[in-house]
Scaffold this motif. Structure first.
Motif, short mmCIF file in Angstrom:
data_model
loop_
_atom_site.label_atom_id
_atom_site.label_comp_id
_atom_site.label_asym_id
_atom_site.label_seq_id
_atom_site.Cartn_x
_atom_site.Cartn_y
_atom_site.Cartn_z
N VAL A 269 -1.13 8.66 -8.12
CA VAL A 269 -1.96 7.96 -7.15
C VAL A 269 -2.01 8.73 -5.83
CG1 VAL A 269 -2.27 5.81 -5.86
CG2 VAL A 269 -1.45 5.74 -8.22
N TYR B 247 -6.84 6.10 3.47
CA TYR B 247 -5.91 5.14 2.88
C TYR B 247 -4.53 5.30 3.52
CZ TYR B 247 -3.17 2.67 -0.68
OH TYR B 247 -2.33 1.80 -1.33
N VAL C 20 -8.28 1.36 4.65
CA VAL C 20 -7.83 1.42 3.25
C VAL C 20 -9.04 1.59 2.32
CG1 VAL C 20 -6.76 0.09 1.40
CG2 VAL C 20 -5.70 0.13 3.66
N LEU C 21 -10.09 0.83 2.58
CA LEU C 21 -11.30 0.95 1.75
C LEU C 21 -11.96 2.31 1.92
CD1 LEU C 21 -12.84 -2.61 2.27
CD2 LEU C 21 -11.50 -1.78 0.33
N TYR D 169 -10.13 4.66 -0.32
CA TYR D 169 -10.51 4.51 -1.71
C TYR D 169 -11.86 5.18 -1.99
CZ TYR D 169 -6.83 1.28 -3.20
OH TYR D 169 -5.63 0.73 -3.54
N LEU E 296 -5.10 10.00 -3.29
CA LEU E 296 -5.27 9.38 -1.97
C LEU E 296 -4.69 10.21 -0.83
CD1 LEU E 296 -4.41 5.68 -2.89
CD2 LEU E 296 -6.67 6.71 -2.58
N THR F 156 0.83 -1.21 0.00
CA THR F 156 0.00 0.00 0.00
C THR F 156 0.87 1.26 0.00
OG1 THR F 156 -0.17 -0.20 2.42
CG2 THR F 156 -2.00 -1.07 1.11
N THR G 71 -6.28 10.99 2.89
CA THR G 71 -7.48 10.17 3.07
C THR G 71 -7.16 9.07 4.07
OG1 THR G 71 -6.97 8.54 1.35
CG2 THR G 71 -8.10 10.56 0.66
#
Length: 576
Positions: free
Chosen positions: A408, A417, A474-475, A478, A412, A399, A415
């Motif tokens: 990327v 993430y 993590v979700l 996303y 992200l 990750t 966040t």
């Protein structure tokens, strides 16, 4: 304060016989000066005045455990708040921000670095066959700077008039942390927190100098660079990183304190630059991640082969990868700043180095996996935590590779993430390695066994809780959920509730761990052998267990009346 410290130094110079100390592992001796080494005082005074590396290691361990529990309670309050989209538990986003700030600082500075120092203080002199640390008194001073540092960092939570907790986030970004505007960040609680951080940095720097000097100068002549153990290599590399990183943080904190209290403009708009703080902080902050993770990597590299029945595969490559991480860690700081608008050419160079630093970490991972390949695995609690470390470290590392990519990261950045990735490393890897070391060396320190079933329950609660909590984060990232918010849109509620359930599992696992350690330390069955893990069967015995065996034989030979404290006397066995 300066006059006070000078007065203390003069007082100590007059009343303390500095030549009376002989840094021996046990017993007394007459030094060259002719002064006789006196026995340790007993009781509470002993722990206040000790300079024995084993005593100080235990003090670090107790301190780190308390900080871990305090930080854990803070995050449980935060997760309770995040079970609903509105602020219904804590009552205000202000208190949530206070907990979030103190949780990060507590876990990184009051738990992470001190718990590593606990292992290093207790074990390094034993592993290199030294009498003690090179500078025993400095070793003690380095520890005793930490309790006042913690009190200053937590001062805002105490019932002190006109003092409120800092709400700057653990990164302390200006202009908020500079006290600009009419908000409560001009409060003295922020200044106290920064002073506490400064003390922890001085403590870490003193400890690093001590470890480097000890490993270089105090090794037995049989311990060469070629056969120096992997844990000592990682502590040596970590200490080098501390020497370059922590003084920079201290300097930046002084500049920020000057901005807050004396009208300078290092980081304030209209003379200074808030982005300058980010450069200075992250030039410390990213090496800090490796300061925290390299010694746990050393613990896993040291413990895992003992229960795989094989020596560590590719020992030299593990050492070289450790040194490579140490060097490369100072060239990646600006990947935290891709969204600040820095030159795209600079972003590309930092992206390349950030991707490259994953290579030595991957080398270690494949070495651990190859060590287990076709090995005679024994799934003890230390081994389970080592395997959990490798598993979680892979997820955290992969990750992280995504965040090293500029396009990327721009999506992200800031966040959940990032929170999930970071906690896979800090909680899923660093803490797991710490637990592996605690269970592995528990018989060495206490002379007793822990409750093995409870240890495995602890592992499975932590393994499940870690992945439920942080994969949900993590979700969330996303999905676009920003971090550091006490409130959120209703569509994120389910994943937040899942994360809070995982946090509850971690909390229960922590209670099991504390109970197991406490009851086993006092009442656990005594170790009946000088080789409790049966390491000699595969020719994997190491120096600290030889020391343990010698101490045990000495205690048995004199009728069990050796050192009354197995924690520092080497694990007595009375034959019960």
């Amino acid at each position: 304060m300066g006059a006070f410290l000078v007065g203390v130094a003069v007082f100590l110079a007059r009343v303390e016989d500095w030549r009376s100390y002989t840094p021996l592992g046990a017993g007394g001796a007459v030094g060259d000066s002719g002064y006789v080494h006196r026995e340790k005082p007993a009781g509470f005074i002993r722990w206040l005045t000790t300079v024995d590396h084993k005593d100080i290691g235990l003090l670090y361990g107790l301190y780190g455990t308390i900080a871990f529990l305090v930080g854990g309670l803070m995050v449980m309050l935060m997760r309770a708040e995040l079970t609903t989209p509105e602020t219904e538990v804590l009552g205000s986003a202000t208190f949530y921000n206070s907990l979030m700030t103190s949780h990060g600082i507590t876990m990184l500075f009051l738990f992470g670095t001190p718990i590593i120092a606990a292992f290093a203080n207790y074990l390094i002199p034993l592993l290199i066959d030294a009498d003690d640390m090179a500078f025993p008194r400095i070793n003690a001073i380095a520890f005793w700077l930490l309790p006042p540092g913690a009190l200053l960092i937590w001062a805002g939570f105490f019932p002190l008039p006109d003092v409120i907790p800092a709400q700057t986030g653990w990164t302390m970004y200006p202009p908020i942390s500079a006290g600009v505007g009419n908000g409560n960040q001009a409060n003295v609680g922020v200044d106290l927190m920064m002073l506490g951080l400064h003390l922890t940095g001085v403590s870490a720097t003193m400890g690093a100098i001590n470890f480097i000097t000890t490993i270089f100068t105090e090794r037995d002549e049989r311990v060469t660079w070629a056969n120096l153990d992997i844990f000592s290599w990682t502590i040596l590399t970590q200490s080098g990183l501390i020497l370059f990183a922590f003084p920079l943080l201290g300097s930046a904190l002084v500049m920020l304190l000057l901005d807050r209290n004396f009208g300078t403009t290092f980081f304030t708009v209209g003379g200074g630059d808030p982005i300058l703080w980010q450069h200075l902080f992250w030039f410390f902050g990213h090496p800090e991640v490796y300061i925290l993770v390299l010694p746990p990597m050393g613990i896993v590299s040291y413990v895992l082969p003992r229960f795989a029945g094989r020596k560590l595969f590719g020992f030299k490559f593990v050492v070289y990868s450790t040194l490579a991480i140490g060097v490369l860690s100072f060239g990646v700081w600006a990947h935290h700043m891709f969204a600040t608008g820095i030159d795209p050419r600079l972003r590309a160079s930092f992206m390349a180095v950030s991707l490259a630093i994953a290579i030595p970490s991957a080398v270690k991972t494949f070495n651990w996996m190859t060590t287990m390949w076709n090995g005679k695995l024994r799934l003890t609690a230390p081994m389970l935590f080592c395997i959990g470390f490798v598993s979680n470290f892979i997820i955290g590392g992969v990750t992280g590779v995504f965040l090293a990519s500029v396009p990327v990261d721009l999506v992200l950045h800031d966040t959940y993430y990032v929170v999930g990735h970071f906690h896979y490393i800090v909680m899923g890897a660093i803490a797991f390695a710490g637990f592996a070391g605690i269970y592995y060396w528990f018989p060495l320190v206490t002379g007793r066994w822990y409750q093995r079933r409870l240890a495995k329950i602890h592992f499975w609660l932590f393994m499940a809780g870690t992945n439920v909590t942080f994969f949900a984060m993590v979700l969330l990232g996303y999905g676009g959920m920003p971090r550091r918010y006490a409130t959120y849109l209703p569509q994120f509620a389910t994943l937040h509730q899942i994360a809070s359930l995982g946090a509850l599992m971690l909390f229960v696992g922590g209670i099991v761990w504390v109970y197991n350690l406490g009851i086993s330390w006092m009442e656990g069955p005594r170790v009946q052998s000088g080789d409790p893990w049966r390491l000699s069967e595969n020719d994997l015995n190491t120096a600290e267990w030889d020391w343990f065996d010698r101490r045990r034989e000495t205690a048995v030979a004199d009728g069990g009346r050796g050192d009354d404290d197995p924690a520092t006397g080497g694990g007595r066995d009375d034959g019960n």
